[in-house]
Design a protein around this motif. Structure first.
Motif, PDB file in Angstrom:
ATOM      1  N   MET A 197     -53.642  55.193   1.774  1.00 18.94           N
ATOM      2  CA  MET A 197     -52.535  54.231   1.819  1.00 18.94           C
ATOM      3  C   MET A 197     -52.612  53.271   0.636  1.00 18.94           C
ATOM      4  O   MET A 197     -51.600  52.932   0.013  1.00 18.94           O
ATOM      5  N   MET A 198     -53.820  52.822   0.322  1.00 19.28           N
ATOM      6  CA  MET A 198     -53.973  51.880  -0.797  1.00 19.28           C
ATOM      7  C   MET A 198     -53.581  52.541  -2.124  1.00 19.28           C
ATOM      8  O   MET A 198     -52.924  51.927  -2.964  1.00 19.28           O
ATOM      9  N   ARG A 199     -53.966  53.811  -2.296  1.00 17.03           N
ATOM     10  CA  ARG A 199     -53.572  54.537  -3.525  1.00 17.03           C
ATOM     11  C   ARG A 199     -52.060  54.649  -3.618  1.00 17.03           C
ATOM     12  O   ARG A 199     -51.471  54.454  -4.683  1.00 17.03           O
ATOM     13  N   ALA A 200     -51.431  54.948  -2.485  1.00 20.24           N
ATOM     14  CA  ALA A 200     -49.971  55.096  -2.459  1.00 20.24           C
ATOM     15  C   ALA A 200     -49.303  53.764  -2.801  1.00 20.24           C
ATOM     16  O   ALA A 200     -48.271  53.723  -3.490  1.00 20.24           O
ATOM     17  N   HIS A 220     -67.913  47.057   2.869  1.00 16.80           N
ATOM     18  CA  HIS A 220     -67.500  48.463   2.911  1.00 16.80           C
ATOM     19  C   HIS A 220     -66.007  48.606   2.599  1.00 16.80           C
ATOM     20  O   HIS A 220     -65.602  49.464   1.799  1.00 16.80           O
ATOM     21  N   TYR A 221     -65.177  47.751   3.176  1.00 16.62           N
ATOM     22  CA  TYR A 221     -63.733  47.792   2.904  1.00 16.62           C
ATOM     23  C   TYR A 221     -63.452  47.435   1.436  1.00 16.62           C
ATOM     24  O   TYR A 221     -62.519  47.952   0.834  1.00 16.62           O
ATOM     25  N   ALA A 222     -64.268  46.560   0.892  1.00 18.90           N
ATOM     26  CA  ALA A 222     -64.105  46.198  -0.527  1.00 18.90           C
ATOM     27  C   ALA A 222     -64.402  47.417  -1.411  1.00 18.90           C
ATOM     28  O   ALA A 222     -63.687  47.676  -2.383  1.00 18.90           O
ATOM     29  N   THR A 275     -61.537  49.717  -1.258  1.00 18.65           N
ATOM     30  CA  THR A 275     -60.441  49.154  -2.047  1.00 18.65           C
ATOM     31  C   THR A 275     -60.636  49.477  -3.523  1.00 18.65           C
ATOM     32  O   THR A 275     -59.706  49.864  -4.232  1.00 18.65           O
ATOM     33  N   GLN A 276     -61.867  49.338  -3.966  1.00 22.46           N
ATOM     34  CA  GLN A 276     -62.187  49.623  -5.357  1.00 22.46           C
ATOM     35  C   GLN A 276     -62.002  51.115  -5.661  1.00 22.46           C
ATOM     36  O   GLN A 276     -61.442  51.480  -6.685  1.00 22.46           O
ATOM     37  N   GLN A 277     -62.436  51.947  -4.711  1.00 21.72           N
ATOM     38  CA  GLN A 277     -62.296  53.400  -4.876  1.00 21.72           C
ATOM     39  C   GLN A 277     -60.817  53.800  -4.980  1.00 21.72           C
ATOM     40  O   GLN A 277     -60.470  54.752  -5.671  1.00 21.72           O
TER      41      GLN A 277
END
Ligand code: C5P
Length: 236
Positions: A96-99, A145-147, A150-152
């Protein structure tokens, strides 16, 4: 990418109140401002266009969280508004973040807005996260872990508590942005914020942008309070 700054949270219900608050600043002084759900849902995209036209940088804080395709299309439209920064929930997954990031790039007219992710809301206690959300780790480990997720996904940084900024920098590197609410002057009321830090300490703790609401908006002299926050945060 990183340019330290103070962002004023414009938590007002209407355009009129927002503009009369900003009217107090001299013509040449244009603080970076945050538009949240209250103002955006009340006034619609025009309030973003208005503040951009007045010369403000805008962080549109809508915390998107939906299926990747929907978030991608929504981000295209937000980018067209010319926002400088916006956000999603990291819990929406890396896909979702990539999108979201792709949507912003597709919709941007000029510079692609900064995209950051909410890790865990500062209103979520560790107990509730573990018992209700069934996330067994500590808040700190979950945020870290969420950070990393996010970076990935290629985003620019995270929204986190100022108390977590140093850990995020340790895990994700100095260039990964930390945007932190929960800021209070040593002599101002905490209100409903629990895990707080002064602008001065936040400046020394790896926060890139601090988001300050009531200590500025409710101050007797908001312009002086804003300038004090900038001075303390930047150490200038
Ligand atoms: O008035 P105050 O300084 O507490 O305002 C903080 C702002 O940051 C509010 O707009 C609030 O919604 C936002 N925020 C927060 N905690 C988060 C995410 C956003 O306080 N985790």
């Amino acid at each position: 990418m990183s340019a330290k700054d103070v962002i004023i949270a414009l938590d007002f219900p209407t355009r009129e109140e927002t503009l009369s608050f900003l009217d107090q600043f001299p013509a040449g002084e244009k603080p970076f401002v945050k538009i949240g759900m209250e103002l955006f849902y009340g006034e619609g995209p025009d309030i973003v266009r208005k503040l951009k036209a007045m010369g403000h940088d805008v962080f549109l804080d809508l915390k998107l969280h939906d299926i990747p395709n929907t978030v991608n299309k929504a981000m295209r439209n937000l980018a067209k508004l010319g926002v400088n920064m916006t956000n999603v929930h990291a819990a929406g997954t890396i896909d979702m973040m990539r999108a979201a990031k792709e949507g912003l790039a597709e919709g941007a007219q000029g510079e692609v807005p900064m995209l950051i992710a909410v890790t865990q809301l500062t209103s979520t206690s560790q107990e509730r996260m573990q018992k209700e959300l069934l996330i067994p780790n500590t808040i700190e480990e979950t945020v870290a872990h969420y950070a990393r997720n996010t970076q990935q996904a290629g985003l620019d940084g995270v929204v986190c508590s100022p108390l977590e900024a140093a850990l995020v920098k340790e895990r994700c590197g100095a260039d990964f942005l930390t945007v932190t609410p929960g800021i209070r002057f040593a002599d101002s009321a905490a209100g409903d914020q629990k895990r707080i830090m002064t602008p001065e300490k936040a400046g020394k703790s790896g926060c890139d942008y601090i988001v300050v609401g009531r200590p500025i908006t409710q101050a007797e002299d908001p312009v002086a309070a804003y300038r004090r926050a900038v001075k303390d945060f930047l150490g200038a």
